[in-house]
Design an enzyme around this catalytic site. Structure first.
Site, PDB file in Angstrom:
ATOM      1  CG  ASP A 190      40.539  39.240  39.745  1.00  0.00           C
ATOM      2  OD1 ASP A 190      40.713  38.335  40.373  1.00  0.00           O
ATOM      3  OD2 ASP A 190      40.492  39.570  38.433  1.00  0.00           O
ATOM      4  CB  THR A 222      47.230  37.375  36.472  1.00  0.00           C
ATOM      5  OG1 THR A 222      45.921  38.051  36.058  1.00  0.00           O
ATOM      6  CG2 THR A 222      46.710  36.805  37.942  1.00  0.00           C
ATOM      7  CB  THR A 223      47.443  40.908  32.405  1.00  0.00           C
ATOM      8  OG1 THR A 223      45.950  40.089  32.555  1.00  0.00           O
ATOM      9  CG2 THR A 223      47.615  41.256  31.111  1.00  0.00           C
ATOM     10  CG  ASP A 260      40.972  36.982  35.442  1.00  0.00           C
ATOM     11  OD1 ASP A 260      41.591  37.732  36.147  1.00  0.00           O
ATOM     12  OD2 ASP A 260      40.889  35.911  36.043  1.00  0.00           O
TER      13      ASP A 260
END
Length: 545
Positions: free
Chosen positions: A390, A98-99, A65
């Site tokens: 998520d 997010t990545t 994550d």
């Protein structure tokens, strides 16, 4: 930093301060941001790898994550910290992607570096990036697929896509459905507040044993063994007042000169507690949840009346209980009315994996629910919780916005194609920045292919060819390397995930590019000050670029 007056140097900054300016400052900041992006890039997609993070106390976190990795990393460089901030913002706003955001920001800065070397001014680059970001949002909006909050099948696909690749091989069949039902239960006026969904982690059993409770689960046990373990048709009193005799708020002394006076004092204490319990009984309540303490003698009286009680319940749990049972939290036992009581079909104490827990089920139209996660080890449970968070968030976002897009890098490829067409209509040097933005979007399909062990060039060429034929939902199947229709394959993401990622990446890249002077204060003796500038990278120098 010095000035000259009649040949005499004038010191402006404190001794030991460091200043980096011009191209060197820009290069340092871009290098730091790219390093952070490269650190999380290998975790992108369903075939992304995990990171093991060990903190100073020896605690281990294993995750892929993006935001968790960046939070756990001890980053000091100011530009690198800005990358962590955009990941946190993406997590707060959307819950996933997010990545993607960090990788896009890092690639935008990499492309900007090449433009800077061609003597294109940072202001022109940032202007082009802002134009491209706005156009990208418009393109994404045009390819969005409408979805209703009643479309459980589509929402399950959204949840499953968010959880893919996060160690969820065993729970991929049950968790998407649990997450959709949990969010549907707490949806109010088109807004889903996932704070109303309590996620309880239990080490023991398998991931497949996880379940959704249409009510509440709290990690508490009954305060007295003589109390009933199970209460049907429960009338629940929620109190944040202590069931204890009151102590004076000022210092006071009581002078007792005879045994009779002592006995009278003790009898009065007992009478006060008995009165409190009688007030609770008179309300009709047969279950009590107290935010503060319950005196031992009060516990005895409650047990005699057959009232099930739990004490020191967390404030957040009390608020969720109120939403689940329809009750009100009372601050005084003197003015409790029947309307203040909550109701539930069953309140029961159960032992789950060696822990006593209280289950409040059978609530009528609960606006707060509980999700119980099981797992074989603490690391497994923690990673499943991150994946569930998520999934809950993206399902909520999809319900709120009522728009989704296909996944598998199909939106990024469509944006890249649209931006290249748009760049041709824009004159001046901004055109170069818009083309650089379009090239940046290719990093997502390229990274997905690399992380899956596929040839990135072949994947990119095949994907681009399909999109040029007008197949807007064509994406990369990382299992086979083929280009397939992602909408039919069930790989679906919320529109907000993509638009927010593009806007955040562009904003952070723009901010970093506009910095041409870095002034770092000197480090005070025995304390931590600003990171060394240059050549230090704030504890990130060992990372590979």
């Amino acid at each position: 930093m010095t000035g000259q007056l009649s040949g005499q140097p004038i010191l402006i900054l404190r001794e030991g301060s460091q200043r980096t300016k011009g191209r060197e400052a820009q290069s340092m900041n871009i290098m730091a941001a790219k390093t952070v992006a490269n650190a999380v890039r290998t975790t992108l997609g369903p075939k992304g790898m995990d990171k093991m993070l060990v903190d100073s106390l020896g605690d281990v976190v294993i995750t892929n994550d993006g935001v968790t990795i960046l939070k756990e990393m001890d980053i000091e460089h100011p530009a690198a910290k800005m990358m962590v901030e955009i990941a946190k913002t993406q997590d707060d706003e959307v819950g996933d992607g997010t990545t993607t955001t960090v990788v896009l920001a890092g690639e935008l800065l990499k492309r900007a570096e090449a433009l800077l070397e061609q003597d294109i001014h940072p202001t022109i680059i940032t202007s082009g990036y802002q134009m491209a970001a706005q156009k990208a949002v418009d393109i994404l909006d045009n390819i969005a697929i409408p979805v209703s909050e009643d479309d459980e099948e589509m929402l399950r696909k959204v949840a499953a896509t968010a959880m893919t690749g996060k160690g969820m091989a065993l729970g991929k069949d049950i968790f998407p459905l649990l997450c959709v039902r949990a969010v549907t239960a707490v949806l109010e006026d088109g807004v889903a507040d996932i704070d109303d969904i309590k996620v309880e982690k239990i080490v023991g059993g398998t991931v497949g044993d996880s379940e959704l409770i249409e009510g509440m689960v709290i990690d508490k046990e009954r305060v007295h063994p003589s109390m009933p373990k199970c209460v049907e048709n429960a009338k629940i009193l929620l109190s944040d007042a202590a069931i204890e005799y009151k102590k004076t708020s000022v210092d006071a002394e009581i002078s007792i000169t005879s045994p009779d006076q002592l006995q009278a004092f003790l009898n009065e204490e007992e009478r006060m507690l008995k009165d409190m319990v009688d007030k609770i009984k008179d309300t009709g309540a047969n279950v009590l949840f107290c935010q503060k303490g319950i005196d031992d003698l009060a516990q005895h009286y409650l047990a005699k009346h057959g009232i099930l009680a739990a004490r020191r319940v967390k404030k957040s749990d009390m608020e969720k209980l109120a939403r689940a049972t329809g009750g009100s939290i009372v601050t005084s036992l003197d003015d409790v009315e029947e309307g203040d009581l909550g109701s539930a079909g069953l309140v029961e104490e159960k032992k789950i994996a060696e822990e006593d827990m209280m289950f409040i089920t059978g609530c009528e139209n609960p606006k707060s629910v509980s999700l119980i996660i099981h797992g074989g080890s603490e690391h497994v449970v923690d990673e499943v919780e991150r994946a569930v968070h998520d999934a809950l968030r993206v399902v909520g976002v999809a319900m709120e916005d009522k728009k989704v897009v296909a996944g598998g890098a199909s939106p990024e490829m469509e944006v890249a194609l649209g931006l290249r067409r748009y760049a041709a209509t824009v004159g001046g040097r901004e055109q170069l920045a818009i083309e650089a933005f379009a090239d940046t979007m290719d990093i997502i399909p390229r990274t997905l292919a690399e992380n899956a062990g596929l040839d990135p060039i072949d994947a990119l060429v095949s994907l681009r060819a399909q999109h040029e034929k007008g197949k807007k939902t064509a994406g990369l199947d990382v299992n086979t390397g083929d280009v397939i229709d992602m909408q039919k394959a069930g790989v679906i993401e919320p529109l907000r995930l993509k638009t927010h990622a593009v806007k955040s990446a562009a904003e952070s890249a723009t901010m970093i590019l506009r910095i041409d002077d870095v002034i770092a204060a000197s480090t005070p003796k025995g304390g931590r000050g600003a990171p060394d500038m240059p050549p230090g990278m704030g504890g990130m120098g060992d990372m590979e670029m």
